[in-house]
Enzyme design. Structure first.
Site, PDB file in Angstrom:
ATOM      1  N   THR A 174       0.805  -1.130  -0.065  1.00 58.18           N
ATOM      2  CA  THR A 174       0.062   0.016  -0.060  1.00 58.18           C
ATOM      3  C   THR A 174       0.904   1.074  -0.154  1.00 58.18           C
ATOM      4  OG1 THR A 174      -1.804   1.298   1.172  1.00 58.18           O
ATOM      5  CG2 THR A 174      -0.227   0.005   2.488  1.00 58.18           C
ATOM      6  N   GLY A 215      -1.768   5.305   6.802  1.00 64.55           N
ATOM      7  CA  GLY A 215      -2.910   5.230   7.612  1.00 64.55           C
ATOM      8  C   GLY A 215      -3.412   3.612   7.800  1.00 64.55           C
ATOM      9  N   ASP A 222      -8.555  -2.348  -0.872  1.00 60.51           N
ATOM     10  CA  ASP A 222      -9.221  -1.325  -1.599  1.00 60.51           C
ATOM     11  C   ASP A 222     -10.365  -0.889  -0.719  1.00 60.51           C
ATOM     12  OD1 ASP A 222     -10.467  -0.360  -4.893  1.00 60.51           O
ATOM     13  OD2 ASP A 222      -8.707   0.464  -3.530  1.00 60.51           O
ATOM     14  N   PHE A 268      -6.929   9.645   9.173  1.00 59.87           N
ATOM     15  CA  PHE A 268      -6.648   9.872   7.849  1.00 59.87           C
ATOM     16  C   PHE A 268      -7.712  10.030   7.191  1.00 59.87           C
ATOM     17  CE2 PHE A 268      -6.870   6.171   5.305  1.00 59.87           C
ATOM     18  CZ  PHE A 268      -6.878   5.037   6.417  1.00 59.87           C
ATOM     19  N   HIS A 279     -14.520  -0.324   8.938  1.00 61.22           N
ATOM     20  CA  HIS A 279     -14.863  -1.448   7.787  1.00 61.22           C
ATOM     21  C   HIS A 279     -13.510  -2.177   7.487  1.00 61.22           C
ATOM     22  CE1 HIS A 279     -12.841   2.412   6.928  1.00 61.22           C
ATOM     23  NE2 HIS A 279     -12.673   1.946   5.812  1.00 61.22           N
ATOM     24  N   ARG A 280     -12.269  -1.421   7.941  1.00 65.03           N
ATOM     25  CA  ARG A 280     -10.986  -2.177   7.807  1.00 65.03           C
ATOM     26  C   ARG A 280     -10.876  -3.360   8.778  1.00 65.03           C
ATOM     27  NH1 ARG A 280      -8.742   1.816   7.280  1.00 65.03           N
ATOM     28  NH2 ARG A 280      -8.859   1.563   4.848  1.00 65.03           N
TER      29      ARG A 280
HETATM   30  O1  LIG Z   1     -10.664   4.166   7.185  1.00 65.46           O
HETATM   31  C1  LIG Z   1     -10.551   5.373   6.455  1.00 65.46           C
HETATM   32  N1  LIG Z   1     -10.650   6.398   6.878  1.00 65.46           N
HETATM   33  C2  LIG Z   1     -10.686   7.518   6.057  1.00 65.46           C
HETATM   34  N2  LIG Z   1     -10.568   7.669   4.779  1.00 65.46           N
HETATM   35  C3  LIG Z   1     -10.215   6.316   4.100  1.00 65.46           C
HETATM   36  C4  LIG Z   1     -10.208   5.051   5.088  1.00 65.46           C
HETATM   37  N3  LIG Z   1     -10.086   4.195   4.012  1.00 65.46           N
HETATM   38  C5  LIG Z   1      -9.693   4.484   2.843  1.00 65.46           C
HETATM   39  N4  LIG Z   1     -10.118   5.917   3.016  1.00 65.46           N
HETATM   40  C6  LIG Z   1      -9.809   6.743   1.981  1.00 65.46           C
HETATM   41  C7  LIG Z   1      -8.382   6.847   1.445  1.00 65.46           C
HETATM   42  C8  LIG Z   1      -8.283   7.052   0.114  1.00 65.46           C
HETATM   43  O2  LIG Z   1      -8.414   8.540  -0.336  1.00 65.46           O
HETATM   44  C9  LIG Z   1      -9.553   6.394  -0.439  1.00 65.46           C
HETATM   45  C10 LIG Z   1      -9.334   4.706  -0.630  1.00 65.46           C
HETATM   46  O3  LIG Z   1      -8.698   4.723  -1.698  1.00 65.46           O
HETATM   47  P1  LIG Z   1      -7.673   3.468  -1.839  1.00 65.46           P
HETATM   48  O4  LIG Z   1      -7.066   3.239  -3.105  1.00 65.46           O
HETATM   49  O5  LIG Z   1      -8.143   2.284  -1.221  1.00 65.46           O
HETATM   50  O6  LIG Z   1      -6.532   3.958  -0.764  1.00 65.46           O
HETATM   51  P2  LIG Z   1      -5.155   4.884  -1.154  1.00 65.46           P
HETATM   52  O7  LIG Z   1      -4.943   5.153  -2.617  1.00 65.46           O
HETATM   53  O8  LIG Z   1      -4.896   5.741  -0.272  1.00 65.46           O
HETATM   54  O9  LIG Z   1      -4.077   3.709  -0.985  1.00 65.46           O
HETATM   55  P3  LIG Z   1      -3.618   2.311  -1.901  1.00 65.46           P
HETATM   56  O10 LIG Z   1      -4.525   2.271  -2.769  1.00 65.46           O
HETATM   57  O11 LIG Z   1      -2.101   2.585  -1.965  1.00 65.46           O
HETATM   58  O12 LIG Z   1      -3.860   1.189  -0.722  1.00 65.46           O
HETATM   59  O13 LIG Z   1     -10.662   6.461   0.838  1.00 65.46           O
HETATM   60 MG   LIG Z   2      -5.444   3.393  -4.347  1.00 60.48          MG
END
Ligand SMILES: O=c1nc[nH]c2c1ncn2[C@H]1C[C@H](O)[C@@H](COP(=O)(O)OP(=O)(O)OP(=O)(O)O)O1
Ligand SMILES: [Mg+2]
Length: 183
Positions: A9, A13, A67, A142, A167-168
């Site tokens: 990832t 956060g 995701d 975050f 959810h996580r």
């Molecule tokens: O618990 C959470 N509390 C607040 N916001 C959150 C949470 N969980 C995901 N989010 C936000 C982060 C991102 O803006 C979008 C998910 O997008 P997502 O593509 O899964 O994550 P990401 O691009 O930040 O990291 P990565 O893809 O490298 O795992 O929703």
């Molecule tokens: Mg992402």
């Protein structure tokens, strides 16, 4: 020593939360900090599964990705699978603007974990119902945490308690219990 599993990832956060949740299950999470191209898809499970399949060629399995997305009822599920792009562009202020004067504040956060053992990809989904707050509140966490509230408290106000109901947490519980039985 519990089992070690790699998490790919770009989001610190997410890593910190899964590291903490994993402690309770004897699972030690190793962070592989990496951005990866996500396939466009209409639902999170599809995107998570495809991302893990695509990464299986580039990263030594076993590993997992996750995701997640925020789905707002009054916005027909937006930002959903586009949550990452929407956060980077219009952010929490943009979402609050879209929700100005909207009575129906219902929303849900969904997390899909996709685990690749090299042969196949398995997914584990968790979700939590909440509301979009009328203003940003809280300093912890975050992303959308300051505007997502459950029973009147935002995830950003909850701090550690978020990991008990998010959810996580719900997706990780399914994944870590499965790991303990099958790995
Ligand atoms: O618990 C959470 N509390 C607040 N916001 C959150 C949470 N969980 C995901 N989010 C936000 C982060 C991102 O803006 C979008 C998910 O997008 P997502 O593509 O899964 O994550 P990401 O691009 O930040 O990291 P990565 O893809 O490298 O795992 O929703
Ligand atoms: Mg992402």
């Amino acid at each position: 020593m519990g089992m070690k599993v790699r998490f790919i990832t770009s989001n610190r956060g997410k890593f910190e939360e899964l590291k903490e949740i994993g402690r309770g299950f004897g699972v030690d999470i190793e962070w592989v900090e990496m951005e990866y191209l996500e396939p466009q898809g209409s639902d999170l499970e599809f995107v998570a599964r495809k991302s893990a399949e695509m990464l299986s060629g580039a990263v030594e399995p076993p590993f997992f990705i996750e995701d997640s997305g925020l789905f707002i009822d009054a916005l027909h599920g937006f930002p959903g699978v586009y949550s990452s792009f929407v956060f980077k562009t219009i952010g929490n202020d943009g979402i609050l603007k879209l929700m100005e004067g909207v009575e129906d504040r219902r929303a849900r956060f969904v997390c899909v974990i996709a685990f690749s053992d090299g042969e196949q990809v398995r997914t584990f989904t968790g979700e939590v119902e909440g509301q979009i707050a009328r203003e940003k509140r809280g300093e912890h966490g975050f992303g959308y945490d300051p505007i997502f509230e459950v029973d009147g408290r935002t995830f950003a106000e909850m701090g550690e308690k978020k990991n008990e109901l998010s959810h996580r947490r719900r997706a990780a519980e399914k994944f870590f219990s499965w790991l303990a039985k099958n790995f």
